[in-house]
Design an enzyme around this catalytic site. Structure first.
Site, PDB file in Angstrom:
ATOM      1  N   ASP A  90      -6.838 -12.814  -2.136  1.00 55.45           N
ATOM      2  CA  ASP A  90      -6.092 -11.549  -2.217  1.00 55.45           C
ATOM      3  C   ASP A  90      -5.526 -11.383  -3.633  1.00 55.45           C
ATOM      4  O   ASP A  90      -4.462 -10.807  -3.841  1.00 55.45           O
ATOM      5  CB  ASP A  90      -4.968 -11.502  -1.185  1.00 55.45           C
ATOM      6  CG  ASP A  90      -4.435 -10.087  -0.944  1.00 55.45           C
ATOM      7  OD1 ASP A  90      -5.094  -9.109  -1.355  1.00 55.45           O
ATOM      8  OD2 ASP A  90      -3.343  -9.956  -0.356  1.00 55.45           O
ATOM      9  N   HIS A  99      -5.901 -11.463   6.213  1.00 55.39           N
ATOM     10  CA  HIS A  99      -4.787 -12.359   5.843  1.00 55.39           C
ATOM     11  C   HIS A  99      -3.819 -12.612   7.002  1.00 55.39           C
ATOM     12  O   HIS A  99      -2.751 -12.027   7.098  1.00 55.39           O
ATOM     13  CB  HIS A  99      -4.069 -11.926   4.569  1.00 55.39           C
ATOM     14  CG  HIS A  99      -3.700 -10.491   4.414  1.00 55.39           C
ATOM     15  ND1 HIS A  99      -3.067  -9.742   5.387  1.00 55.39           N
ATOM     16  CD2 HIS A  99      -3.848  -9.642   3.355  1.00 55.39           C
ATOM     17  CE1 HIS A  99      -2.841  -8.523   4.946  1.00 55.39           C
ATOM     18  NE2 HIS A  99      -3.311  -8.433   3.721  1.00 55.39           N
ATOM     19  N   HIS A 150       0.850  -1.186   0.000  1.00 60.06           N
ATOM     20  CA  HIS A 150       0.000   0.000   0.000  1.00 60.06           C
ATOM     21  C   HIS A 150       0.890   1.241   0.000  1.00 60.06           C
ATOM     22  O   HIS A 150       1.994   1.223   0.543  1.00 60.06           O
ATOM     23  CB  HIS A 150      -0.912   0.021   1.231  1.00 60.06           C
ATOM     24  CG  HIS A 150      -1.975  -1.033   1.202  1.00 60.06           C
ATOM     25  ND1 HIS A 150      -3.283  -0.768   0.874  1.00 60.06           N
ATOM     26  CD2 HIS A 150      -1.908  -2.370   1.441  1.00 60.06           C
ATOM     27  CE1 HIS A 150      -3.981  -1.882   0.929  1.00 60.06           C
ATOM     28  NE2 HIS A 150      -3.168  -2.880   1.272  1.00 60.06           N
ATOM     29  N   HIS A 166      -3.098  -5.215   8.511  1.00 60.43           N
ATOM     30  CA  HIS A 166      -2.028  -4.244   8.243  1.00 60.43           C
ATOM     31  C   HIS A 166      -1.808  -3.424   9.504  1.00 60.43           C
ATOM     32  O   HIS A 166      -1.870  -2.197   9.502  1.00 60.43           O
ATOM     33  CB  HIS A 166      -2.389  -3.369   7.052  1.00 60.43           C
ATOM     34  CG  HIS A 166      -2.277  -4.083   5.742  1.00 60.43           C
ATOM     35  ND1 HIS A 166      -1.092  -4.173   5.051  1.00 60.43           N
ATOM     36  CD2 HIS A 166      -3.196  -4.761   5.021  1.00 60.43           C
ATOM     37  CE1 HIS A 166      -1.286  -4.870   3.943  1.00 60.43           C
ATOM     38  NE2 HIS A 166      -2.561  -5.247   3.907  1.00 60.43           N
ATOM     39  N   ASN A 226       0.193 -12.174   7.680  1.00 59.87           N
ATOM     40  CA  ASN A 226       0.767 -11.194   6.760  1.00 59.87           C
ATOM     41  C   ASN A 226       0.423  -9.785   7.204  1.00 59.87           C
ATOM     42  O   ASN A 226      -0.724  -9.475   7.521  1.00 59.87           O
ATOM     43  CB  ASN A 226       0.263 -11.445   5.336  1.00 59.87           C
ATOM     44  CG  ASN A 226       0.644 -12.831   4.840  1.00 59.87           C
ATOM     45  OD1 ASN A 226      -0.213 -13.655   4.567  1.00 59.87           O
ATOM     46  ND2 ASN A 226       1.923 -13.100   4.747  1.00 59.87           N
ATOM     47  N   ALA A 227       1.453  -8.913   7.215  1.00 57.87           N
ATOM     48  CA  ALA A 227       1.299  -7.496   7.572  1.00 57.87           C
ATOM     49  C   ALA A 227       0.807  -7.330   9.005  1.00 57.87           C
ATOM     50  O   ALA A 227      -0.067  -6.508   9.295  1.00 57.87           O
ATOM     51  CB  ALA A 227       0.374  -6.778   6.598  1.00 57.87           C
ATOM     52  N   ALA A 252       2.843  -8.551  -3.059  1.00 53.88           N
ATOM     53  CA  ALA A 252       1.828  -7.596  -3.529  1.00 53.88           C
ATOM     54  C   ALA A 252       0.585  -8.347  -3.998  1.00 53.88           C
ATOM     55  O   ALA A 252       0.325  -8.484  -5.182  1.00 53.88           O
ATOM     56  CB  ALA A 252       2.391  -6.728  -4.650  1.00 53.88           C
TER      57      ALA A 252
END
Length: 396
Positions: A283, A226, A151, A205, A229-230, A318
Site C-alpha cells: 500500500d 488490507h 480517500h 473500505h 484497516n478501513a 494514508a
C-alpha cells in the site's frame, strides 16, 4: 540496483544457494530464454554451458537465499513518484520497488473523478508487460464513506453498472482488481459484474457486517483489501468481513506488514490462520524510500513523520512507506515462518491473480528471482532471467 535490466544474458546459472519456491530441494538453478530451465543439487550445474555463472555465496554470503520475485497486489507509488503522475511516474515508481525485490506489481489508484480514473487505467493499459506491470487496481470510488480512510469522501459513489463499465472498458482488459464496499446500493451485483469481466473483486473500505461480506465472497469477490484497516474489527459475536474472509477458503487476505497498520501479533496470527491465503502488500505511496515531509495521496495532503504517512487533516493513516523486502524482514521478526512469509510475497499474490507462471521457481516458470543475504537484504534481482543492474541501495 537502480531498476535497469541487463542485456539478455542467454543462459544464467545461480549456484550455492538455498532456493525457496521450487517443487523440490535444490541449490542451483538455470535460467534460459526468460524461463526456469532446470534445478539441481551439488556440482551438477557444471554440466551446463552458461553465459553468466553466479556463485551466490560471493554475492550474498554463505547463507544466501533465492526466492521467486515478489508480487505487490496493492501499491500507489514510491521513490518520490505517485502513480497518478502518469506514464513516467509509474515507471519510476516501479524502478524503485524493483530495487527491493518487487518484480511484478498491480498499479493502484486512489479515489478520483471517474474520468480521471478512466484516464489512469488507460495509461496502465499501454504499459502492461513493461517494468513488470500486471495491470491496474481501482481502490475506489466505490467505498463506504464511514470507512473512507485516506480517500476523498466527496468523490465516493455507489457502484452503478455504467460507472463500472466505463472504468473496465477504459482499461481494455487490464483492470486486474477493483475494491468495493459490498453494502453499498447495488454492491453484490457489482461484485458479479466485475468478476464476470475478468477482474478480481476485493472487499474493502467497507462497513459491511459478516453476512454481507459473506454474500460478496459467495458472489465471487476473492480478496480482502488490507485486512483490519478501513473495516469493522474481528469481534467474538460480530466477526465482520475479517471473519467472513477467514472462513472462506477462496479468499486471499492482504495485510500491510509495516508495524503501523497492523500489530505484529496479528500479522503472525493471520499468517498462522490462513498461511496459504495471506498476501503481504505495501500500500506504498509516493513517500516510500523518501525523507519525512509533506506529500500527496491522490489529491489529499499527507504528512510523513518517522516514516508513517498520515493525512495532514484528520490524521488517518494514508498508505505506507513500506517495501516488500522490509515487509519480509518485519514478518519474520514477528514470528512468521520464513517460507510462509516468502509465499505471502510470491506464490499467494500470483495465485490471487491467476498468474500460473509467476510466484514460483519451477521448471517452465518465468525467471523472476530475488537473491537475499542472511539478513534478508536484497542483493540481486532477476526479471525474465535478466539481472537488474546498478548501485546497491541501502536496506530500509
Amino acid at each position: 540496483m537502480n531498476g535497469v535490466l541487463s542485456a539478455d544474458p542467454g543462459r544464467t546459472v545461480i549456484h550455492s544457494v538455498r532456493i525457496l519456491g521450487a517443487a523440490d530441494e535444490a541449490d542451483w538453478i538455470l535460467f534460459e530464454d526468460g524461463r526456469v530451465r532446470e534445478l539441481g543439487r551439488g556440482d551438477s550445474w557444471r554440466q551446463h554451458e552458461a553465459d553468466a555463472i553466479i556463485d551466490a555465496r560471493e554475492t550474498a554470503g554463505p547463507d544466501a537465499l533465492l526466492t521467486p520475485g515478489f508480487i505487490d497486489l496493492h501499491g500507489h507509488g514510491g521513490g518520490g513518484h505517485a502513480h497518478e503522475g502518469g506514464r513516467d511516474a509509474i515507471l519510476a515508481a516501479r524502478a524503485f520497488h524493483l530495487q527491493h525485490g518487487t518484480t511484478r506489481a498491480v498499479v493502484s489508484f486512489a479515489t478520483a473523478p471517474i474520468h480521471q480514473l478512466a484516464s489512469h487505467v488507460a495509461t496502465v493499459a499501454e504499459l502492461v508487460g513493461r517494468a513488470g506491470i500486471l495491470g491496474s487496481h481501482l481502490e475506489g470510488p466505490f467505498l463506504a464513506p464511514e470507512r473512507k480512510g485516506a480517500h476523498d469522501a466527496a468523490l465516493l459513489c455507489a457502484p452503478e453498472p455504467s460507472l463500472i463499465d466505463t472504468l473496465l472498458q477504459a482499461g481494455d482488459g487490464t483492470v486486474r482488481q477493483v475494491t468495493i464496499a459490498p453494502e453499498l446500493a447495488g454492491g453484490i451485483d457489482a461484485v458479479r459484474r466485475i468478476v464476470d469481466a475478468g477482474a478480481v473483486c476485493a472487499v474493502g473500505h467497507t462497513n459491511a457486517d459478516r453476512d454481507t461480506a459473506a454474500r460478496a465472497f459467495d458472489a465471487g469477490a476473492s480478496l480482502l483489501t488490507h485486512v483490519f484497516n478501513a473495516m469493522p474489527g474481528l469481534l467474538h459475536r460480530s466477526p465482520g468481513p475479517i471473519g467472513a474472509a477467514l472462513s472462506n477458503h477462496d479468499v486471499t487476505l492482504e495485510i500491510i506488514v509495516d508495524d503501523t497498520h497492523v500489530h505484529a501479533d496479528l500479522v503472525r496470527t493471520v499468517a498462522a490462520a490462513a498461511p496459504t491465503r495471506t498476501a503481504f502488500v505495501t500500500d506504498a505511496m509516493v513517500a516510500a524510500g523518501m525523507p519525512d515531509g509533506e506529500y500527496l495521496l491522490g489529491a489529499l495532503d499527507v504528512t510523513v513523520r518517522d516514516g508513517v504517512a498520515r493525512l495532514t487533516e484528520g490524521d488517518a493513516i494514508a498508505g505506507s512507506t513500506l517495501t516488500q523486502d522490509d515487509a519480509l524482514r518485519r514478518a519474520v521478526r514477528a514470528g512468521v515462518p520464513l517460507e510462509v512469509a516468502v509465499n505471502a510475497l510470491t506464490r499467494i499474490p500470483a495465485a490471487a491473480l491467476a498468474e500460473e507462471n509467476l510466484g514460483k521457481l519451477s521448471v517452465g516458470s518465468i525467471a523472476d528471482a530475488v537473491l537475499l543475504d542472511a539478513d534478508l537484504a536484497v542483493r540481486a534481482v532477476w526479471v525474465d532471467g535478466k539481472r537488474s543492474v546498478g548501485r546497491q541501495m541501502p536496506t530500509q
